[in-house]
Design a protein around this motif. Structure first.
Motif, PDB file in Angstrom:
ATOM      1  N   CYS A   1       2.218  -2.070   4.527  1.00  0.00           N
ATOM      2  CA  CYS A   1       1.579  -0.769   4.314  1.00  0.00           C
ATOM      3  C   CYS A   1       2.492   0.225   3.607  1.00  0.00           C
ATOM      4  O   CYS A   1       2.006   1.159   2.960  1.00  0.00           O
TER       5      CYS A   1
ATOM      6  N   TYR B   1       0.826  -1.218   0.000  1.00  0.00           N
ATOM      7  CA  TYR B   1       0.000   0.000   0.000  1.00  0.00           C
ATOM      8  C   TYR B   1       0.854   1.258   0.000  1.00  0.00           C
ATOM      9  O   TYR B   1       0.389   2.328   0.390  1.00  0.00           O
TER      10      TYR B   1
ATOM     11  N   SER C   1      -0.987   6.902  -4.272  1.00  0.00           N
ATOM     12  CA  SER C   1      -2.428   6.819  -4.519  1.00  0.00           C
ATOM     13  C   SER C   1      -3.150   5.918  -3.523  1.00  0.00           C
ATOM     14  O   SER C   1      -4.381   5.915  -3.453  1.00  0.00           O
ATOM     15  N   ARG C   2      -2.386   5.144  -2.746  1.00  0.00           N
ATOM     16  CA  ARG C   2      -2.983   4.203  -1.801  1.00  0.00           C
ATOM     17  C   ARG C   2      -2.781   4.633  -0.342  1.00  0.00           C
ATOM     18  O   ARG C   2      -2.914   3.817   0.577  1.00  0.00           O
ATOM     19  N   ALA C   3      -2.475   5.895  -0.126  1.00  0.00           N
ATOM     20  CA  ALA C   3      -2.176   6.379   1.225  1.00  0.00           C
ATOM     21  C   ALA C   3      -3.340   6.150   2.183  1.00  0.00           C
ATOM     22  O   ALA C   3      -3.151   5.734   3.333  1.00  0.00           O
ATOM     23  N   GLU C   4      -4.556   6.421   1.734  1.00  0.00           N
ATOM     24  CA  GLU C   4      -5.725   6.238   2.602  1.00  0.00           C
ATOM     25  C   GLU C   4      -5.909   4.762   2.940  1.00  0.00           C
ATOM     26  O   GLU C   4      -6.162   4.407   4.104  1.00  0.00           O
ATOM     27  N   ALA C   5      -5.760   3.883   1.942  1.00  0.00           N
ATOM     28  CA  ALA C   5      -5.896   2.448   2.190  1.00  0.00           C
ATOM     29  C   ALA C   5      -4.787   1.963   3.113  1.00  0.00           C
ATOM     30  O   ALA C   5      -5.013   1.105   3.976  1.00  0.00           O
ATOM     31  N   SER C   6      -3.582   2.509   2.971  1.00  0.00           N
ATOM     32  CA  SER C   6      -2.469   2.115   3.819  1.00  0.00           C
ATOM     33  C   SER C   6      -2.774   2.386   5.287  1.00  0.00           C
ATOM     34  O   SER C   6      -2.569   1.531   6.155  1.00  0.00           O
ATOM     35  N   GLN C   7      -3.286   3.581   5.556  1.00  0.00           N
ATOM     36  CA  GLN C   7      -3.614   3.922   6.936  1.00  0.00           C
ATOM     37  C   GLN C   7      -4.728   3.044   7.478  1.00  0.00           C
ATOM     38  O   GLN C   7      -4.690   2.601   8.639  1.00  0.00           O
ATOM     39  N   ARG C   8      -5.713   2.758   6.637  1.00  0.00           N
ATOM     40  CA  ARG C   8      -6.835   1.920   7.068  1.00  0.00           C
ATOM     41  C   ARG C   8      -6.370   0.501   7.385  1.00  0.00           C
ATOM     42  O   ARG C   8      -6.749  -0.065   8.425  1.00  0.00           O
TER      43      ARG C   8
END
Length: 289
Positions: free
Chosen positions: A220, A151, A155-162
């Motif tokens: 992540c 992640y 572009s995947r920063a939000e998914a990484s945190q989730r």
């Protein structure tokens, strides 16, 4: 399979542990920065196997035994797993794990080997195999099985945190034992046998909490696609019933490598545990190429 059925899965029989220790024994290899625990069997060209986030070296047992007449099969416990020394960084990168891998293959004297990365192990494998890597010239072929993409892309920063929040919260709430009871079933298809389920749960139950936390950070922060294509021939495969790293997501990895995605029939995410004959056949074919 529901969680209640997983909880009722019988424990791994002692005879299986005896088979593991007799046929695929563990040993510690001194490397710079500490030690790496490995399991090994067979003779011939070397195949080095890297497991995923919820597993360990022992998970390669049946695949390794099917290959022992053809190859020297070496499976590591990743840094922080089993008896392997963690890397220093609290938030490690794939390069940190690849550096530890480099130390291992140096200690083992491997001039040439096939590198196999399953799931999270694919992030380390792809980093080691990227153009310009100090290990690339020694990797004969790269095999990515159900590769985790990570992640780490912007572009995947939000998914990484989730994902980080969810995984670490689950660890804090139910611990390693609870994760093994609740999550192991997702790694196999509905048709998987009892023994495969026992092994997946046993491997997950042996995780070290600190090592798992580092692995979550690797997942992540990693970006598999940024490492592609590798500097050597590559095969990309996935269990056709994988619900963790789906065939759709793995096809993106295969496209990044410029190769066709290979489907492992009747297999979920932990295909080499569930369908070791199919994975051994794939690796045998790699050796013959």
């Amino acid at each position: 399979m529901n969680d209640a059925a997983v909880i009722q899965t019988p424990a791994l029989p002692p005879s299986e542990l005896e088979r593991l220790d007799a046929r695929f024994p563990a040993r510690s290899v001194a490397v710079r920065g500490g030690a790496v625990s490995v399991r090994e069997c067979g003779n011939g060209p070397a195949i080095v196997c890297l497991h995923g986030i919820g597993s360990g070296a022992a998970s390669w047992l049946d695949t390794a035994l099917l290959l022992e007449a053809d190859a020297r099969v070496i499976a590591w416990d990743a840094p922080g797993y089993g008896e392997s020394t963690p890397v220093d960084a609290a938030v490690p990168t794939a390069a940190d794990f690849a550096d530890r891998l480099h130390g291992l293959v140096d200690a083992l004297g491997l001039a040439s080997f096939v590198l196999v990365g399953h799931s999270l192990g694919a992030l380390t494998a792809a980093c080691a195999a990227r153009p310009g890597s100090s290990l690339a010239a020694r990797i004969r072929q790269l095999v990515l099985i159900s590769p985790a993409g990570g992640y780490g892309a912007p572009s995947r920063a939000e998914a990484s945190q989730r994902v980080r929040t969810q995984r670490l919260a689950t660890l804090d709430q139910i611990g390693i034992a609870g994760m093994a009871a609740q999550s192991a079933a997702r790694l196999l298809s509905e048709g998987a046998g009892t023994q495969a389920r026992q092994w997946v749960r046993w491997n997950m139950a042996r995780l070290n909490e600190s090592g798992y936390r580092q692995a979550v950070e690797l997942l992540c922060g990693g970006d598999l696609l940024a490492e592609l294509p590798p500097a050597m021939p590559v095969r990309v495969a996935v269990g056709e019933r994988d619900v963790v790293t789906t065939p759709e997501s793995c096809r993106e990895v295969a496209d990044g490598c410029g190769v066709a995605l290979e489907l492992i029939a009747d297999a979920g995410h932990a295909s080499y545990v569930e369908r070791p004959q199919a994975v051994a056949a794939l690796l045998r074919d790699v050796l013959a190429t």
